[in-house]
Scaffold this motif. Structure first.
Motif, PDB file in Angstrom:
ATOM      1  N   ARG A   1       8.824  -4.603  13.716  1.00 52.42           N
ATOM      2  CA  ARG A   1       9.051  -4.066  12.354  1.00 52.42           C
ATOM      3  C   ARG A   1       8.760  -5.156  11.320  1.00 52.42           C
ATOM      4  N   ARG A   2       9.221  -6.364  11.630  1.00 53.91           N
ATOM      5  CA  ARG A   2       8.977  -7.469  10.681  1.00 53.91           C
ATOM      6  C   ARG A   2       7.484  -7.745  10.537  1.00 53.91           C
ATOM      7  N   GLU A   3       6.785  -7.665  11.665  1.00 57.55           N
ATOM      8  CA  GLU A   3       5.331  -7.893  11.586  1.00 57.55           C
ATOM      9  C   GLU A   3       4.665  -6.848  10.709  1.00 57.55           C
ATOM     10  N   ARG A   4       5.099  -5.601  10.859  1.00 57.00           N
ATOM     11  CA  ARG A   4       4.537  -4.537  10.008  1.00 57.00           C
ATOM     12  C   ARG A   4       4.833  -4.814   8.537  1.00 57.00           C
ATOM     13  N   LEU A   5       6.058  -5.238   8.259  1.00 54.12           N
ATOM     14  CA  LEU A   5       6.433  -5.515   6.866  1.00 54.12           C
ATOM     15  C   LEU A   5       5.613  -6.680   6.316  1.00 54.12           C
ATOM     16  N   ALA A   6       5.401  -7.687   7.164  1.00 52.17           N
ATOM     17  CA  ALA A   6       4.610  -8.839   6.714  1.00 52.17           C
ATOM     18  C   ALA A   6       3.189  -8.390   6.382  1.00 52.17           C
ATOM     19  N   ALA A   7       2.691  -7.406   7.152  1.00 51.89           N
ATOM     20  CA  ALA A   7       1.327  -6.912   6.902  1.00 51.89           C
ATOM     21  C   ALA A   7       1.281  -6.041   5.645  1.00 51.89           C
ATOM     22  N   GLU A   8       2.372  -5.320   5.373  1.00 49.59           N
ATOM     23  CA  GLU A   8       2.366  -4.323   4.294  1.00 49.59           C
ATOM     24  C   GLU A   8       2.860  -4.863   2.954  1.00 49.59           C
ATOM     25  N   THR A   9       3.598  -5.981   2.982  1.00 46.77           N
ATOM     26  CA  THR A   9       4.247  -6.432   1.753  1.00 46.77           C
ATOM     27  C   THR A   9       3.880  -7.878   1.424  1.00 46.77           C
ATOM     28  N   ARG A  10       4.468  -8.356   0.345  1.00 49.04           N
ATOM     29  CA  ARG A  10       4.203  -9.739  -0.074  1.00 49.04           C
ATOM     30  C   ARG A  10       5.043 -10.747   0.707  1.00 49.04           C
ATOM     31  N   SER A  67       0.817  -1.202   0.000  1.00 50.03           N
ATOM     32  CA  SER A  67       0.000   0.000   0.000  1.00 50.03           C
ATOM     33  C   SER A  67       0.858   1.263   0.000  1.00 50.03           C
ATOM     34  N   SER A  68       1.733   1.408   0.993  1.00 54.83           N
ATOM     35  CA  SER A  68       2.513   2.638   1.077  1.00 54.83           C
ATOM     36  C   SER A  68       3.869   2.355   1.698  1.00 54.83           C
ATOM     37  N   SER A  69       4.854   3.127   1.277  1.00 51.74           N
ATOM     38  CA  SER A  69       6.178   2.976   1.885  1.00 51.74           C
ATOM     39  C   SER A  69       6.307   3.908   3.093  1.00 51.74           C
ATOM     40  N   ARG A  70       5.220   4.615   3.433  1.00 49.43           N
ATOM     41  CA  ARG A  70       5.214   5.474   4.622  1.00 49.43           C
ATOM     42  C   ARG A  70       4.735   4.624   5.789  1.00 49.43           C
ATOM     43  N   ILE A  71       5.592   4.381   6.750  1.00 51.92           N
ATOM     44  CA  ILE A  71       5.163   3.611   7.920  1.00 51.92           C
ATOM     45  C   ILE A  71       5.540   4.428   9.156  1.00 51.92           C
ATOM     46  N   VAL A 104       6.211 -13.430   7.542  1.00 50.57           N
ATOM     47  CA  VAL A 104       7.172 -13.375   8.655  1.00 50.57           C
ATOM     48  C   VAL A 104       8.242 -14.447   8.467  1.00 50.57           C
ATOM     49  N   GLU A 105       7.819 -15.628   7.939  1.00 44.29           N
ATOM     50  CA  GLU A 105       8.786 -16.718   7.712  1.00 44.29           C
ATOM     51  C   GLU A 105       9.821 -16.291   6.679  1.00 44.29           C
ATOM     52  N   GLU A 106       9.343 -15.654   5.615  1.00 51.25           N
ATOM     53  CA  GLU A 106      10.302 -15.220   4.578  1.00 51.25           C
ATOM     54  C   GLU A 106      11.225 -14.125   5.108  1.00 51.25           C
ATOM     55  N   LEU A 107      10.681 -13.293   5.986  1.00 51.98           N
ATOM     56  CA  LEU A 107      11.510 -12.225   6.561  1.00 51.98           C
ATOM     57  C   LEU A 107      12.635 -12.796   7.423  1.00 51.98           C
ATOM     58  N   ALA A 108      12.477 -14.061   7.832  1.00 54.52           N
ATOM     59  CA  ALA A 108      13.529 -14.707   8.625  1.00 54.52           C
ATOM     60  C   ALA A 108      14.812 -14.872   7.805  1.00 54.52           C
ATOM     61  N   ALA A 109      14.717 -14.719   6.483  1.00 53.65           N
ATOM     62  CA  ALA A 109      15.932 -14.761   5.649  1.00 53.65           C
ATOM     63  C   ALA A 109      16.890 -13.632   6.042  1.00 53.65           C
ATOM     64  N   PRO A 157      19.749 -16.178   0.223  1.00 57.79           N
ATOM     65  CA  PRO A 157      18.341 -16.065   0.652  1.00 57.79           C
ATOM     66  C   PRO A 157      17.935 -14.634   1.010  1.00 57.79           C
ATOM     67  N   ALA A 158      18.845 -13.884   1.663  1.00 57.35           N
ATOM     68  CA  ALA A 158      18.488 -12.515   2.057  1.00 57.35           C
ATOM     69  C   ALA A 158      18.378 -11.605   0.828  1.00 57.35           C
ATOM     70  N   ALA A 159      19.188 -11.868  -0.194  1.00 59.47           N
ATOM     71  CA  ALA A 159      19.102 -11.064  -1.429  1.00 59.47           C
ATOM     72  C   ALA A 159      17.766 -11.323  -2.118  1.00 59.47           C
ATOM     73  N   ARG A 160      17.351 -12.577  -2.123  1.00 55.94           N
ATOM     74  CA  ARG A 160      16.056 -12.912  -2.742  1.00 55.94           C
ATOM     75  C   ARG A 160      14.914 -12.242  -1.985  1.00 55.94           C
ATOM     76  N   ALA A 161      15.005 -12.290  -0.661  1.00 51.91           N
ATOM     77  CA  ALA A 161      13.952 -11.669   0.153  1.00 51.91           C
ATOM     78  C   ALA A 161      13.956 -10.145  -0.061  1.00 51.91           C
ATOM     79  N   ALA A 162      15.148  -9.571  -0.228  1.00 48.57           N
ATOM     80  CA  ALA A 162      15.249  -8.118  -0.438  1.00 48.57           C
ATOM     81  C   ALA A 162      14.553  -7.719  -1.746  1.00 48.57           C
ATOM     82  N   LEU A 163      14.755  -8.502  -2.787  1.00 56.60           N
ATOM     83  CA  LEU A 163      14.109  -8.201  -4.078  1.00 56.60           C
ATOM     84  C   LEU A 163      12.588  -8.325  -3.953  1.00 56.60           C
ATOM     85  N   LYS A 164      12.162  -9.320  -3.200  1.00 55.41           N
ATOM     86  CA  LYS A 164      10.721  -9.523  -3.034  1.00 55.41           C
ATOM     87  C   LYS A 164      10.116  -8.380  -2.207  1.00 55.41           C
ATOM     88  N   LEU A 165      10.866  -7.954  -1.189  1.00 44.88           N
ATOM     89  CA  LEU A 165      10.404  -6.836  -0.357  1.00 44.88           C
ATOM     90  C   LEU A 165      10.141  -5.600  -1.221  1.00 44.88           C
TER      91      LEU A 165
END
Ligand code: MEV
Length: 427
Positions: free
Chosen positions: A17-26, A2-6, A29-34, A334-342
């Protein structure tokens, strides 16, 4: 997303922060563990380079507020320097008020070089090669069937004469090669190596080096932003003072290579952080950026700052951005892949557009600070936390100690240790 303003992101715990990202992005939380410290396992690292003995960690932050060509994007940044992520986020907020960053994606085109030696008649050799150009390009197009299917491959073959060198004159061939969503080093190096025997047969010479050029000046990304005058005033500084101060600071870099090196380093603070977070080759982007800054024969600023008719501050940045989203570490880390997805990145061009915009935001953060209160005030606030941790502060002590060091104007390890001792003494 929705927005990059958090709002308030800064004050949350890492888990929140991870929970917010999980709510805001594709990303879940499991993927954010990368992004965990052990995001890259020793086994994975051992497959990436030689003689592995461990994994080197860097903090990974998220820059907020970025609006790039009308698209909200959260930007992962891997960097050890305090205030880089905060600076980029804050300037992205100012740019957002002016419509965000307007960008032009680079053509995914790289240059491969072949050094042609032992040729008596340079002109005759060049003519013989150019007469066969279409056939050579058609043959080169067959080298990489995957790239061909994706619409990439050779675009042109150019010949340059080096008139003066320590070994005398020689020819250089440039294979112009569309690498699509790859960074492209492997594709272009392979193509050059495969083409070399044909060039030797046509010219009677010897192809010595066969390697890409990091001066990827066919792959230039551009970003522009307008900061409304109304957004620029702060503390005792008027909007006009800040705007004109930024323009004066830029003029210094435009005219003086000593300053331009530092000015461009500030740009690369942002550029490299995203390049690293996405598993790309930051040395390639650094080399390309600095060579591009010297393309006129004199090293100068990569960015430009001025004002528009309404008096708003306008910034522009262009530099070669040779990054990919397929192949290499972008796929295996794995973290690079997650970064691109983020980021919700769909192609290499989009990634380059974000990177060049972060570079522009970072440049503004530095110039705005330098042109007003100086760099140390903001920097010290963040640096103080590192000093506090190094002195032994833990948990809530870290922020408290950092705040005290800043308020005393003494962000030093000796003072930090002294204060900690006093606190221990007083229970
Ligand atoms: C520090 O990492 C970067 C700056 O020196 C950039 C600049 O001077 O423009 C603040």
């Amino acid at each position: 997303m929705s927005s990059s303003r958090i709002p308030g992101f800064y004050n949350l715990s890492v888990a929140a922060r991870r929970e917010r990202l999980a709510a805001e992005t594709r990303l879940s939380v499991e993927e954010l563990a990368a992004f965990d410290a052990q995001g890259l396992s020793i086994e994975q690292a051992d497959h990436m380079i030689e003689n592995v003995i461990g994994v080197h960690g860097l903090p990974l932050g998220v820059a907020l507020n970025f609006l790039v060509n009308g698209r909200d994007v959260l930007v992962p940044m891997a960097v050890e320097e305090p205030s880089v992520v905060a600076g980029a986020s804050f300037m992205a907020k100012l740019a957002r008020a002016g419509g965000g960053f307007r960008t032009v994606a680079p053509e995914p085109v790289m240059i491969g070089q072949m050094q042609l030696l032992d040729v008596d008649d340079l002109q005759a050799a060049a003519d013989a090669i150019l007469a066969e150009k279409e056939r050579l390009l058609a043959e080169t197009a067959e080298i990489d069937p995957v790239l061909k299917r994706l619409g990439g491959g050779p675009r042109d073959l150019e010949i340059r004469r080096i008139e003066q060198s320590p070994i005398g004159p020689f020819l250089v061939l440039h294979l112009i090669y569309d690498v699509r969503d790859a960074m492209g080093a492997n594709a272009i190096n392979t193509a050059c190596e495969r083409l070399a025997p044909r060039i030797e047969a046509l010219s009677g010479g010897r192809v010595h080096l066969r390697i890409l050029s990091n001066l990827a000046d066919r792959r230039v990304a551009r970003s522009e932003c307008t900061i409304p005058l109304s957004e620029l005033a702060f503390q005792e500084f008027s909007a006009e003072q800040v705007r004109d101060g930024v323009i004066e600071a830029w003029a210094f870099a435009a005219a003086d290579p000593y300053r331009a090196a530092t000015h461009n380093k500030g740009i690369m603070n942002g550029v490299d952080a995203v390049v690293i977070a996405t598993g790309n080759d930051w040395r390639a982007v650094e080399a390309g950026g600095h060579a591009y800054a010297a393309r006129s024969g004199r090293y100068t600023s990569l960015s430009e700052w001025g004002k528009d008719r309404e008096g708003n501050l306008v910034g522009r940045l262009e530099l070669p951005i040779a990054v990919g989203i397929v192949g290499g570490a972008t796929k295996v880390h794995p973290a690079a892949r997650a970064a691109l997805k983020l980021m919700g990145i769909e192609n290499a061009g989009q990634l380059a557009e974000v990177i060049v915009s972060v570079g522009l935001a970072q440049n503004l953060a530095a110039l705005r600070a330098l042109a007003t209160e100086g760099i140390q005030r903001g920097h010290m606030g963040l640096h103080a936390r590192q000093v506090a941790i190094a002195a032994g502060a833990e948990g809530e002590q870290i922020e408290r100690l950092a705040a005290q060091l800043v308020s005393e104007g003494a962000v030093r390890s000796d003072r930090a240790e002294e204060i900690l001792k006093e606190w221990q003494h007083n229970g």
